[in-house]
Design an enzyme around this catalytic site. Structure first.
Site, PDB file in Angstrom:
ATOM      1  N   ASN A  62      35.749  27.384  61.580  1.00 45.30           N
ATOM      2  CA  ASN A  62      36.857  27.693  60.691  1.00 45.30           C
ATOM      3  C   ASN A  62      36.793  26.823  59.435  1.00 45.30           C
ATOM      4  O   ASN A  62      36.341  27.289  58.376  1.00 45.30           O
ATOM      5  CB  ASN A  62      38.175  27.503  61.459  1.00 45.30           C
ATOM      6  N   ASP A  63      37.163  25.550  59.542  1.00 45.57           N
ATOM      7  CA  ASP A  63      37.213  24.680  58.355  1.00 45.57           C
ATOM      8  C   ASP A  63      35.901  24.661  57.578  1.00 45.57           C
ATOM      9  O   ASP A  63      35.908  24.623  56.341  1.00 45.57           O
ATOM     10  CB  ASP A  63      37.524  23.232  58.766  1.00 45.57           C
TER      11      ASP A  63
END
Ligand code: NAP
Length: 456
Positions: A379-380
């Site tokens: 994600n990040d």
């Protein structure tokens, strides 16, 4: 008799010398996946030789207690070594706490053995050892507790926290100085053991604490006049420090920010109450069709792949697509997952060839020519806000440019944020398809589609 002693000392020094060389080789070999196994062996044999050398020490008069300690240590150590890969950061933190506790106790014992005939230099070294050791014990336990979710994960902050921490540190140093000048003030040593470390909730801090533990071990080496401890401590201290710097760079945090405890506060909760924006999602059948029509696929693994233990299914997907002539490579972000090398270790465990794993800097320019970027539980490290949104907490963090691929498919269970706690604009782009589900199950379903039910 004296000859025997001198002979024994030569053997001990020789064992220590070989152990030191093995520690250095171990670090060197561990820096590349192809030689990492040799590195582990070198480290283990080095440690065994170091222990043997220490046991030969003529100062030891009774082996009974040492034997009991060895048995107890083995009983505790074996299950600790078998934790799941995702629990390795907290396990490492626990090891640091044990090591640092040992250093702190030895430092305190040496003080009582030597006092009052203690030189200022020795007192300074002992103080440093106990400050760094004590700080590492409590700091590592807090980090392990947070990672294991025994303590709240969110940073516990309060007004004036930095000031309190600085005052505590200054107090500890003042006591250390007073000990150097007036060694009789022994009781105050205890205070040094309970220095809290603020906001210590991230693997970078563990790595930093590793550095502290190494420095305190090196200090102990001076106290005990052990060259082995000085060398091993210096190696541990410098590698911990270098790793912390690499990790903070990859997360775009200044090292001073890490050192002075403002750590973890940048996390913003996902905008609560904000209206849900629409995303496009797809089924395993649709995902399989898109993947098999592609020429070039880049898989981006992240923490979710580790949690789901999906690496073996990912290997099956790699095999199924490769068989169809699709070029599949893996993009490795330096801080994907929860510890450095997390993705490399998992993919290696599933026997995915090393030459298919490409580092971020090398692969980023290939995304525009890529048909599908398949993000699995990351994600990040894919969040384009890091490039474009100056108000984002992760602004400036280098990311994998998956949004530049023709099609992006993201496997995750929900719209929940990742480690940084922020929304990811990638999910709302026109070329992005969300594949909602557990990584292992979803990849398994895609493999079944691709192999006509034979795999997965
Ligand atoms: P991430 O940003 O934490 O995102 C992981 C995603 O995986 C989550 O959004 C989660 O979404 C999904 N997930 C969790 N369980 C899953 C499952 N069973 N199946 C499918 N998806 C699942 O991870 P990342 O992209 O790897 O980034 C790493 C983060 O950790 C960065 O912020 C980095 O700075 C930080 N960090 C890394 C290190 C290191 O050394 N690697 C050290 C310190 C900090 P759902 O809940 O919706 O499934």
């Amino acid at each position: 008799m004296t000859g025997d002693l001198a002979g024994g000392q030569v053997i001990i020094e020789l064992l220590y010398l070989i152990a030191s060389v093995l520690f250095i080789l171990s670090l060197k070999w561990m820096s590349s996946p192809t030689t990492a196994r040799h590195g582990i062996w070198a480290g283990e044999i080095g440690m065994l030789l170091a222990i043997c050398g220490t046991l030969l020490h003529h100062g030891i008069v009774d082996y009974k207690l040492i034997f009991i300690a060895l048995v107890l240590g083995t009983i505790i150590g074996v299950p600790l070594g078998e934790v799941a890969m995702t629990a390795v950061p907290q396990r490492t933190a626990l090891s640091h706490a044990f090591g640092a506790l040992c250093v702190t106790l030895v430092g305190s014992a040496e003080f009582y053995l030597r006092a009052p005939d203690i030189s200022r230099f020795m007192m300074a070294v002992l103080s440093l050892e106990v400050i760094l050791g004590g700080l590492t014990v409590t700091g590592s336990l807090m980090a392990a507790g947070k990672l294991q979710e025994i303590l709240p994960q969110r940073p516990l902050t309060y007004k004036g926290q930095n000031l309190v921490n600085f005052v505590l540190l200054a107090g500890a140093l003042a006591i250390a100085v007073s000990l150097v000048l007036h060694p009789e003030a022994a009781l105050t040593f205890g205070v040094l053991l309970i220095i809290p470390i603020g906001g210590a909730d991230m693997p970078t801090v563990i790595s930093l604490l590793n550095g502290y533990a190494g420095l305190s071990a090196a200090a102990m080496g001076f106290v005990l006049d052990s060259k082995l401890l000085i060398i091993a401590g210096a190696l541990d201290g410098s590698s911990g420090l270098i790793l912390s710097i690499i990790m903070s760079k990859a997360m775009n945090r200044s090292f001073t920010n890490v050192l002075f405890g403002a750590f973890g506060q940048v996390q913003a909760a996902a905008a609560a109450g904000e209206e849900a924006r629409p995303v496009r999602s797809a089924t395993p059948e649709e995902a399989a069709a898109i993947l098999s029509a592609a020429n070039r696929v880049i898989v981006v693994p992240g923490y979710g792949m580790a949690v789901a233990q999906a690496q073996h299914k990912v290997r099956e997907l790699y095999d199924a697509l490769s068989k169809r002539g699709v070029d599949v490579r893996f993009a490795i972000h330096p801080v994907a997952g929860r510890m450095p090398g997390h993705m490399n270790v998992l993919l290696a465990e599933a026997d995915i060839p090393y030459d298919r794993l490409i580092e971020m800097d090398e692969i980023n320019s290939d995304f525009p020519q890529t048909d599908v970027a398949l993000v699995i539980g990351a994600n990040d490290v894919t969040n384009p806000a890091a490039r474009s949104d100056a108000s984002s907490p992760i602004y400036g963090m280098p990311i994998l440019d998956v949004d530049k691929a023709h099609t992006v498919m993201v496997i995750k269970r929900s719209m929940n944020p990742g480690f940084a706690g922020i929304d990811n604009p990638l999910y709302y782009l026109d070329n992005t398809l969300m594949l909602f589900g557990d990584a292992k199950a979803f990849v398994g379903s895609i493999v079944r589609e691709l192999t006509g039910g034979h795999g997965g």
